[in-house]
Motif scaffolding. Structure first.
Motif, PDB file in Angstrom:
ATOM      1  N   PHE A 103      -4.683   8.439   3.296  1.00 47.67           N
ATOM      2  CA  PHE A 103      -6.228   8.616   3.265  1.00 47.67           C
ATOM      3  C   PHE A 103      -7.143   7.745   4.157  1.00 47.67           C
ATOM      4  O   PHE A 103      -8.286   8.314   4.507  1.00 47.67           O
ATOM      5  CB  PHE A 103      -6.547   8.103   1.746  1.00 47.67           C
ATOM      6  N   GLN A 104      -6.527   6.546   4.556  1.00 42.20           N
ATOM      7  CA  GLN A 104      -7.176   6.098   5.821  1.00 42.20           C
ATOM      8  C   GLN A 104      -7.303   6.872   7.165  1.00 42.20           C
ATOM      9  O   GLN A 104      -8.208   6.637   8.030  1.00 42.20           O
ATOM     10  CB  GLN A 104      -6.425   4.630   6.074  1.00 42.20           C
ATOM     11  N   ASN A 105      -6.542   7.853   7.591  1.00 46.76           N
ATOM     12  CA  ASN A 105      -6.409   8.692   8.788  1.00 46.76           C
ATOM     13  C   ASN A 105      -8.091   9.550   8.653  1.00 46.76           C
ATOM     14  O   ASN A 105      -8.462   9.713   7.708  1.00 46.76           O
ATOM     15  CB  ASN A 105      -5.245   9.543   8.768  1.00 46.76           C
ATOM     16  N   ARG A 106      -8.373   9.688  10.009  1.00 42.14           N
ATOM     17  CA  ARG A 106      -9.447  10.424  10.073  1.00 42.14           C
ATOM     18  C   ARG A 106      -8.854  11.918  11.212  1.00 42.14           C
ATOM     19  O   ARG A 106      -8.182  11.602  11.735  1.00 42.14           O
ATOM     20  CB  ARG A 106     -10.522   9.725  10.828  1.00 42.14           C
TER      21      ARG A 106
ATOM     22  N   MET B 123       0.930  -1.160  -0.028  1.00 42.30           N
ATOM     23  CA  MET B 123       0.207   0.087   0.104  1.00 42.30           C
ATOM     24  C   MET B 123       0.820   1.526  -0.054  1.00 42.30           C
ATOM     25  O   MET B 123       1.787   1.355   0.847  1.00 42.30           O
ATOM     26  CB  MET B 123      -1.075  -0.148   1.324  1.00 42.30           C
TER      27      MET B 123
ATOM     28  N   LYS C 262      -4.876   5.604  11.422  1.00 39.19           N
ATOM     29  CA  LYS C 262      -5.311   4.211  11.017  1.00 39.19           C
ATOM     30  C   LYS C 262      -3.990   3.127  11.253  1.00 39.19           C
ATOM     31  O   LYS C 262      -4.278   1.985  11.512  1.00 39.19           O
ATOM     32  CB  LYS C 262      -5.864   4.068   9.685  1.00 39.19           C
TER      33      LYS C 262
ATOM     34  N   GLU D 207      -2.051   6.331   0.155  1.00 42.23           N
ATOM     35  CA  GLU D 207      -3.353   5.513   0.479  1.00 42.23           C
ATOM     36  C   GLU D 207      -3.415   5.337   1.879  1.00 42.23           C
ATOM     37  O   GLU D 207      -4.607   5.053   2.549  1.00 42.23           O
ATOM     38  CB  GLU D 207      -3.098   3.923  -0.152  1.00 42.23           C
ATOM     39  N   LYS D 208      -2.382   4.926   2.651  1.00 38.16           N
ATOM     40  CA  LYS D 208      -2.258   4.856   4.037  1.00 38.16           C
ATOM     41  C   LYS D 208      -2.928   6.334   4.770  1.00 38.16           C
ATOM     42  O   LYS D 208      -3.549   6.213   5.583  1.00 38.16           O
ATOM     43  CB  LYS D 208      -1.010   4.625   4.891  1.00 38.16           C
TER      44      LYS D 208
END
Ligand code: SF4
Length: 93
Positions: free
Chosen positions: A8-11, A1, A91, A5-6
């Motif tokens: 993008f997983q964060n909030r 990955m 994430k 892309e990683k």
């Protein structure tokens, strides 16, 4: 990955009207700084310099502290962690 892309997983939970990073004096950035290293170094792209004005939007900040460190010459970044319950939720640690 890929890293993108990683990330993008964060909030991010925005603390409206209470940004955890502030520019102490914008004229120092606009007129007194040559490198504007914050714009180059921020991995989240929170800093900008357009039409002669520094810009900072802390939404999406990774809380890495780089902008505070690279501004050591001017000390113009007022940096704090977000209040509890706000800021980045990683994430992938
Ligand atoms: Fe960018 Fe890191 Fe500064 Fe946040 S703490 S604005 S991610 S350089």
């Amino acid at each position: 990955m890929k890293v993108e892309e990683k990330l993008f997983q964060n909030r991010y939970r925005v603390d409206a009207d209470r940004p955890h990073i502030r520019i102490k004096n914008e004229s120092v950035c606009n007129d007194g700084c040559v490198s504007r290293a914050c714009v180059v170094c921020c991995p989240a792209g929170c800093w900008s310099f357009e039409e002669g004005k520094i810009g900072l939007i802390t939404d999406g900040c990774l809380e890495c502290g780089t902008c505070r460190v690279v501004c050591d010459t001017h000390g113009n970044v007022d940096w704090n962690y977000p209040r509890a319950g706000f800021g980045i939720l990683f994430k992938f640690g």
